[in-house]
Write an enzyme that holds these catalytic residues in place. Structure first.
Site, short mmCIF file in Angstrom:
data_model
loop_
_atom_site.label_atom_id
_atom_site.label_comp_id
_atom_site.label_asym_id
_atom_site.label_seq_id
_atom_site.Cartn_x
_atom_site.Cartn_y
_atom_site.Cartn_z
N VAL A 1 33.19 27.21 30.83
CA VAL A 1 33.65 26.93 31.33
C VAL A 1 35.50 27.33 30.93
CG1 VAL A 1 34.38 23.93 30.99
CG2 VAL A 1 32.05 24.45 31.10
N SER B 1 26.92 27.45 23.33
CA SER B 1 25.82 27.57 24.06
C SER B 1 25.77 28.37 25.32
CB SER B 1 25.63 26.06 24.77
OG SER B 1 26.30 25.55 23.89
N THR B 2 27.19 28.64 26.12
CA THR B 2 26.83 30.24 27.01
C THR B 2 26.40 30.95 26.50
OG1 THR B 2 28.98 28.84 27.74
CG2 THR B 2 28.71 31.71 28.10
N HIS C 1 23.78 31.25 24.44
CA HIS C 1 22.76 31.59 24.69
C HIS C 1 21.78 31.37 25.53
CE1 HIS C 1 23.03 27.94 22.67
NE2 HIS C 1 22.62 27.01 23.82
N HIS D 1 17.67 22.53 21.09
CA HIS D 1 16.46 22.84 23.01
C HIS D 1 16.15 23.44 22.18
CE1 HIS D 1 15.25 23.75 26.82
NE2 HIS D 1 16.33 24.48 27.04
N TYR E 1 10.05 25.50 30.91
CA TYR E 1 11.14 26.14 32.23
C TYR E 1 10.07 26.78 32.17
CZ TYR E 1 14.99 26.28 29.53
OH TYR E 1 15.33 26.27 28.78
N TYR F 1 41.98 -8.50 50.12
CA TYR F 1 41.17 -7.54 50.81
C TYR F 1 41.17 -6.31 50.89
CZ TYR F 1 37.35 -3.50 51.39
OH TYR F 1 36.83 -3.18 50.89
N ASP G 1 37.62 -0.71 46.18
CA ASP G 1 38.38 -1.95 47.27
C ASP G 1 38.39 -2.84 45.71
OD1 ASP G 1 35.43 -2.06 46.68
OD2 ASP G 1 35.72 -2.66 48.73
#
Length: 832
Positions: free
Chosen positions: A24, A54-55, A57, A234, A268, A540, A553
């Protein structure tokens, strides 16, 4: 009046420090520098290229199709971008495709629904039989499966290579990446971020972005900004070499067959040259405290890679062997428990803190969505708005009641458990509940209320006490999916609302007050409609962004010269108003004082609607509630019995009636007063299921479902709420030259041709045999005797009488474009 970053972009001369050089952070640095920003520094506590988050692994799975259009759009861009990147001649994306298989009838039906979602969002996919699935994955036992859903353009992101490629591009554009810099503090002054402090120096900053992954809560704490994220472990394992894969895959590309998802067992699979990698969500939740993780040099492997707990994986191994019999001759050679991020609703957390200006979050982002999120955040910074709707990811979507560490931990863990479950669109999490209840909750339970949850609120969808009323109503049978979280009692409640009178609990809807000498000027600037009306008027109106996209709205009641009550859609509206208010909405500026308050927790609301609403309410008050004395879209403060109320003559169901607001301490007395007086008129309590049916028959839009920032008022059919001649307002300039005739697409009313057919929402709509749009909201219309659906369609197809088809679980259901509103087009029932 001050203006915030959401309305006015930062300039490219700002000093940006990004915390975290995972996928990221690297993606964001690339996106920012590609837009001309040069003073971008990325600090990372670990070594570059594989810093240990995390990236480092991540197995790299990219399945783009999601019930969330936003997540799908993020993933689509991630695939496009990574496919364009190369490192040492190797693409950063391997388009092996994706294959999700079903071993149960429920999952097979779910894959049909997923195929519909893919068609709605423009993702190529196909449902396959067992034999074809086995051709794509020869290790599969075709006798175990019912079929599969194949998405040929999905595949494997090479996350570390993609991070490297983007880091090199960003560096070439002037960014710098500093590894081995552990952040120890965030400096701030006068409500703004000023610097990032590390163990190797302090870096002045105008903007700080936390892209620290599961360390995000620690960085947020340094800035005084809570980050609603729960890290969990995980399991991922690799088999030994398999003879069946010998010579099949090039070691550089590793895989040639689709990523395989066995969601019936929370598993998976992907190829690693001659081995199989297996990821499991089937084990117990394993929450992780990021403050207790070792530093990179102290970790046995890396901070995000925890020891493998073989006992947790044992059932998953047996399930894997059952699906892929060749694994029986192998074993798990290596495995780890990898740490990554979950939020209470499973969505990313992005946006700028309102409390600490210049401090941004880009957290809880998986590799699948990384480049898409980075682009959205970069657009938000540089252009003042993302180029797509991101309200589902905005930091301020969560209510205060959802911000406790206990709530974040419990919901985060539950999202882990349910990550591969078949989740119904109406299905709430079961814990922690009840969290927020209206003052009427005790009476609703006595009436057998069936509650679902939204924003922490318990919301009755129907009442078992009304079951006898449904016995005489003949309804077509429903399929098992649409019958979940539904009851024929809703038809009875809708009928009573149309024929007599019903009480609706409107308490969960966000209520704000805007007060002070500058209140009118402020709201005129913020909204599209004319609010310069006499006290007692209700209007409105819309909130737009600078590009003319619909942010929300509202209904705005002018209760006195300097006092407005605003009916909003949620916390994002409060955030938007506070950001734009003079001095944060608490003090004076040249426009005069403005104070904004959220009064929702201390107030409540009952909608009293139906042709007998006046007969019920009038005897309880000394004020005149006749049409002549109390017209439509008017408000007054009065008493109902002993209860002080703010009464607004509004109706979201298309019937005569009022919204009655009072303080929470008087709420139960208000309910009991109305209930007792309504007995002679056959009053009932009615729930959200009937409410949704009635509002669709009347053509009323629901923001966040039917319209978002991706749509302008004329496309969405709410151009009547725009007054271009009232003076300037946010978004006005962007609307110049636009109108209903210029709209290339339109929110369109459809009715299903078969009175027994039902759709639920997000299904693809076909015109001339090809996908042309998607359903936003749908419900059976009990008054008109068929399902009503609203959908986005090209203007050429949005002509009344046009025949279309809606795909529902693989079946093409005929529908027809209808003129709206379907019910009471002359508004005679409301204005009487």
């Amino acid at each position: 009046m001050t203006t915030d970053i959401h309305a006015q972009a930062y300039g490219p001369d700002k000093r940006v420090v990004i915390v975290g050089a995972g996928i990221v952070g690297c993606s964001l640095a690339d996106e920012l520098t590609a837009r001309g920003w040069r003073d971008v520094t990325v600090v990372e506590q670990g070594p570059l290229l594989a810093p240990g988050g995390s990236t480092s692994h991540a197995p790299g799975l990219v399945f783009r199709t999601s019930p969330s259009k936003t997540l799908t759009d993020f993933a689509v861009y991630t695939v496009e971008k990574f496919s364009s990147l190369e490192v040492d001649g190797l693409s950063c994306f391997n388009p092996v495709g994706g294959l999700e298989i079903a071993t149960s009838e429920e999952r097979w039906a779910e894959l049909h629904r997923k195929a519909g979602l893919a068609a709605s969002w423009g993702v190529r996919g196909e449902l396959l039989g067992p034999a074809r699935c086995a051709e794509l994955w020869p290790l599969l036992d075709p006798d175990r499966i019912l079929g599969g859903f194949h998405t040929p353009d999905d595949g494997l992101a090479r996350a570390l290579l993609a991070a490297r490629a983007q880091m090199e591009r960003a560096t070439a554009h002037g960014a710098r990446f500093l590894d081995r810099h552990t952040v120890t503090g965030i400096e701030r002054a006068d409500g703004r971020v000023t610097a990032v402090v590390t163990d190797r120096g302090t870096f002045p900053a105008d903007i700080v972005v936390s892209a620290a992954g599961f360390w995000g809560p620690l960085i947020g704490a340094m800035a005084g900004v809570p980050v609603p994220l729960q890290p969990l472990a995980h399991q991922y394992a690799r088999t030994g070499p398999l003879p069946e894969l010998a010579g099949v895959n090039d070691p550089r590309t590793e895989a040639s067959r689709p990523i395989l998802r066995f969601q019936d067992r929370d598993l998976y699979f992907r190829e690693h040259t001659d081995r199989i990698g297996i990821g499991s969500y089937a084990h117990r939740p394993l929450p992780v405290d990021p403050a207790r993780l070792p530093a990179y040099d102290e970790a046995p492997v890396m901070p995000s890679s925890l020891p493998f707990t073989a006992e947790d994986f044992a059932p998953s191994w047996q399930d894997s062997v059952g699906l892929l019999p060749a694994l029986a001759a192998s074993r798990v050679e290596e495995g780890f428990n990898g740490v990554f991020s979950f939020t209470p609703d499973g969505m990313p957390v992005i946006g700028e803190s309102r409390e600490l200006r210049g401090f941004w979050l880009a957290e809880a982002v998986w590799v699948t969505h990384s480049a898409g999120v980075a682009r959205a955040v970069a657009e938000w910074m540089t252009d003042g708005r993302p180029g797509m709707d991101v309200h589902e990811c905005d930091l301020y979507r969560f209510e205060d009641a959802q911000a406790s560490p206990a709530y974040v931990a419990e919901r985060g863990a539950r999202n882990f458990v349910e990550v591969y479950d078949v989740i119904h669109p109406l299905q709430p999490m079961e814990q922690p509940r009840p969290l927020r209840v209206s003052p009427f909750h005790v009476r609703q339970r006595e009436l057998g209320g069936y509650f679902l949850e939204a924003a922490g609120w318990e919301r009755p969808h129907w009442y078992e006490a009304n079951a006898p009323l449904a016995e005489s109503i003949d309804l077509p049978p429903r399929d098992a999916w649409s019958a979940r979280y539904w009851s024929p009692i809703a038809a009875a409640e809708a009928r009573v609302t149309r024929e007599r009178v019903a009480l609706y609990d409107m308490t969960p809807l966000k209520r704000l007050t805007v007060t002070g000498p500058g209140a009118l000027d402020f709201l005129q600037r913020m909204t599209t409609n004319q609010l310069a009306k006499k006290p007692g008027a209700v209007t409105y109106t819309l909130l737009l962004d600078e590009a003319g996209g619909i942010r929300s709205d509202l209904t705005v009641a002018r209760l006195s010269e300097r006092h407005f009550q605003v009916g909003a859609n949620g916390g994002l509206d409060l955030d938007w108003l506070l950001r734009h208010a003079p001095e944060g909405g608490t003090s004076r500026s040249k426009t005069g004082g403005v104070h904004i308050a959220d009064i929702t927790p201390g107030t409540c609301c009952i909608g009293v609607w139906g042709p007998l609403a006046r007969d019920l309410v009038q005897p309880l008050t000394r004020d005149d509630f006749s049409h002549e004395a109390f017209g439509y879209f008017k408000a007054r403060q009065t008493y109902i019995g002993h209860v002080p109320v703010t009464a607004m003559r509004l109706s979201y169901v298309g019937e005569l009636g009022w919204e009655l607001y009072t303080t929470a301490d008087m709420g139960l007395r208000l309910w009991d007063t109305l209930w007792e007086a309504g007995r002679r008129h056959g009053v009932i309590a009615a729930g959200r299921s009937a409410f949704n049916s009635l509002r669709l028959e009347k053509g009323y839009r629901a923001w966040g479902h039917d319209m978002t920032t991706e749509h302008d008022p004329y496309e969405a059919g709410v151009g009547f709420a725009v007054r271009m001649d009232k003076g300037d307002f946010i978004g006005r300039a962007a609307l110049k030259g636009r109108g209903e005739r210029t709209a290339a697409r339109k929110l369109t009313c459809l009715t299903l041709d078969d009175p027994a057919a039902v759709v639920m929402g997000k299904e693809p709509v076909y015109a001339d045999g090809v996908p042309a749009g998607y359903v936003t909201s749908a419900s059976y219309g009990y008054t008109i005797g068929r399902t009503v659906a609203y959908a986005w369609l090209p203007a050429a197809a949005a002509v009344p009488g046009t025949a279309v088809h809606i795909e529902y679980f693989g079946e093409k259901v005929p529908a027809t474009v209808a003129a709206e509103p379907l019910f009471d087009p002359r508004m005679e029932r409301i204005r009487r």
